[in-house]
Motif scaffolding. Structure first.
Motif, PDB file in Angstrom:
ATOM      1  N   SER A   4      25.465  -3.404 -12.586  1.00 12.43           N
ATOM      2  CA  SER A   4      25.425  -3.983 -12.260  1.00 12.43           C
ATOM      3  C   SER A   4      23.866  -3.768 -12.200  1.00 12.43           C
ATOM      4  CB  SER A   4      26.722  -5.268 -11.179  1.00 12.43           C
ATOM      5  OG  SER A   4      26.752  -4.686 -10.279  1.00 12.43           O
ATOM      6  N   TRP A   8      20.933  -6.524 -12.856  1.00 19.31           N
ATOM      7  CA  TRP A   8      20.198  -7.613 -12.079  1.00 19.31           C
ATOM      8  C   TRP A   8      18.495  -7.224 -12.082  1.00 19.31           C
ATOM      9  CZ3 TRP A   8      17.469  -6.241  -7.866  1.00 19.31           C
ATOM     10  CH2 TRP A   8      17.179  -7.425  -6.634  1.00 19.31           C
ATOM     11  N   CYS A  46      15.781 -20.617 -13.886  1.00 17.93           N
ATOM     12  CA  CYS A  46      16.106 -19.991 -14.654  1.00 17.93           C
ATOM     13  C   CYS A  46      16.685 -18.788 -14.023  1.00 17.93           C
ATOM     14  CB  CYS A  46      15.243 -19.632 -16.407  1.00 17.93           C
ATOM     15  SG  CYS A  46      14.983 -21.281 -17.415  1.00 17.93           S
ATOM     16  N   TYR A  47      15.747 -18.016 -13.373  1.00 17.09           N
ATOM     17  CA  TYR A  47      16.461 -17.163 -12.968  1.00 17.09           C
ATOM     18  C   TYR A  47      17.580 -17.279 -11.962  1.00 17.09           C
ATOM     19  CZ  TYR A  47      16.656 -12.974  -9.411  1.00 17.09           C
ATOM     20  OH  TYR A  47      16.693 -12.124  -8.424  1.00 17.09           O
ATOM     21  N   MET A  49      19.602 -20.215 -11.384  1.00 19.67           N
ATOM     22  CA  MET A  49      21.039 -20.082 -12.901  1.00 19.67           C
ATOM     23  C   MET A  49      21.382 -19.260 -13.048  1.00 19.67           C
ATOM     24  SD  MET A  49      23.279 -22.688 -14.230  1.00 19.67           S
ATOM     25  CE  MET A  49      22.653 -24.178 -14.629  1.00 19.67           C
ATOM     26  N   TRP A  50      20.521 -18.144 -14.172  1.00 21.06           N
ATOM     27  CA  TRP A  50      20.938 -16.884 -13.870  1.00 21.06           C
ATOM     28  C   TRP A  50      22.369 -16.101 -13.183  1.00 21.06           C
ATOM     29  CZ3 TRP A  50      20.050 -11.811 -12.474  1.00 21.06           C
ATOM     30  CH2 TRP A  50      20.816 -10.705 -13.008  1.00 21.06           C
ATOM     31  N   ALA A  52      23.141 -17.393 -10.475  1.00 14.71           N
ATOM     32  CA  ALA A  52      24.689 -17.758  -9.702  1.00 14.71           C
ATOM     33  C   ALA A  52      25.603 -17.425 -10.797  1.00 14.71           C
ATOM     34  CB  ALA A  52      24.708 -19.142  -9.794  1.00 14.71           C
ATOM     35  N   THR A  53      25.092 -17.290 -11.861  1.00 14.52           N
ATOM     36  CA  THR A  53      26.476 -16.766 -12.809  1.00 14.52           C
ATOM     37  C   THR A  53      26.870 -15.709 -12.628  1.00 14.52           C
ATOM     38  OG1 THR A  53      25.622 -18.949 -14.230  1.00 14.52           O
ATOM     39  CG2 THR A  53      26.666 -17.093 -15.608  1.00 14.52           C
ATOM     40  N   PHE A  54      25.805 -15.044 -12.509  1.00 11.58           N
ATOM     41  CA  PHE A  54      25.737 -13.493 -12.475  1.00 11.58           C
ATOM     42  C   PHE A  54      26.111 -12.768 -11.438  1.00 11.58           C
ATOM     43  CE2 PHE A  54      24.654  -9.167 -10.912  1.00 11.58           C
ATOM     44  CZ  PHE A  54      24.758  -8.665 -11.982  1.00 11.58           C
ATOM     45  N   SER A  56      28.464 -14.872  -9.299  1.00  8.19           N
ATOM     46  CA  SER A  56      30.464 -15.528  -9.517  1.00  8.19           C
ATOM     47  C   SER A  56      31.253 -14.489 -10.369  1.00  8.19           C
ATOM     48  CB  SER A  56      30.428 -17.100  -9.945  1.00  8.19           C
ATOM     49  OG  SER A  56      29.499 -16.772 -11.706  1.00  8.19           O
ATOM     50  N   GLN A  57      30.131 -13.943 -11.509  1.00  8.24           N
ATOM     51  CA  GLN A  57      31.354 -12.902 -12.182  1.00  8.24           C
ATOM     52  C   GLN A  57      31.371 -11.446 -11.252  1.00  8.24           C
ATOM     53  OE1 GLN A  57      29.294 -12.234 -15.842  1.00  8.24           O
ATOM     54  NE2 GLN A  57      29.330 -14.560 -16.710  1.00  8.24           N
ATOM     55  N   PRO A  60      35.201 -12.529  -9.083  1.00  8.12           N
ATOM     56  CA  PRO A  60      35.994 -13.514  -9.701  1.00  8.12           C
ATOM     57  C   PRO A  60      36.960 -14.570  -8.941  1.00  8.12           C
ATOM     58  CG  PRO A  60      36.804 -11.982 -10.898  1.00  8.12           C
ATOM     59  CD  PRO A  60      35.664 -11.827 -10.092  1.00  8.12           C
TER      60      PRO A  60
END
Length: 80
Positions: A4, A8, A46-47, A49-50, A52-54, A56-57, A60
């Motif tokens: 990870s 990142w 874009c960074y 948003m990516w 935040a998605t990364f 959150s996973q 989970p």
């Protein structure tokens, strides 16, 4: 965990290059400053948003905790 960190790092460098280096190569024109700001803003959005998605996973949300009896009842009633 090391995997990870590598993901990142790669995406941080990618969006950093897009937002930090790409604006230097915009051709000179009357609107160069506006285009540079648009490219930087796009890279930052874009960074984020990516990221935040990364993130959150990485941790989970857990599903509902259902007892064995409830699972049997749901299985019996929902499969019929």
């Amino acid at each position: 965990m090391a995997h990870s960190f590598v993901v990142w790092l790669v995406f941080t460098l990618l969006w950093g290059a897009i937002g930090g280096v790409l604006p230097l190569f915009i051709p000179r024109s009357d609107n160069r400053g506006i285009v540079q700001v648009m490219v930087i803003t796009t890279a930052v959005c874009c960074y984020v948003m990516w990221l935040a998605t990364f993130l959150s996973q990485l941790n989970p949300l857990q599903g509902p905790q259902v007892s064995d009896v409830t699972q049997l009842l749901m299985s019996k009633n929902w499969n019929s």
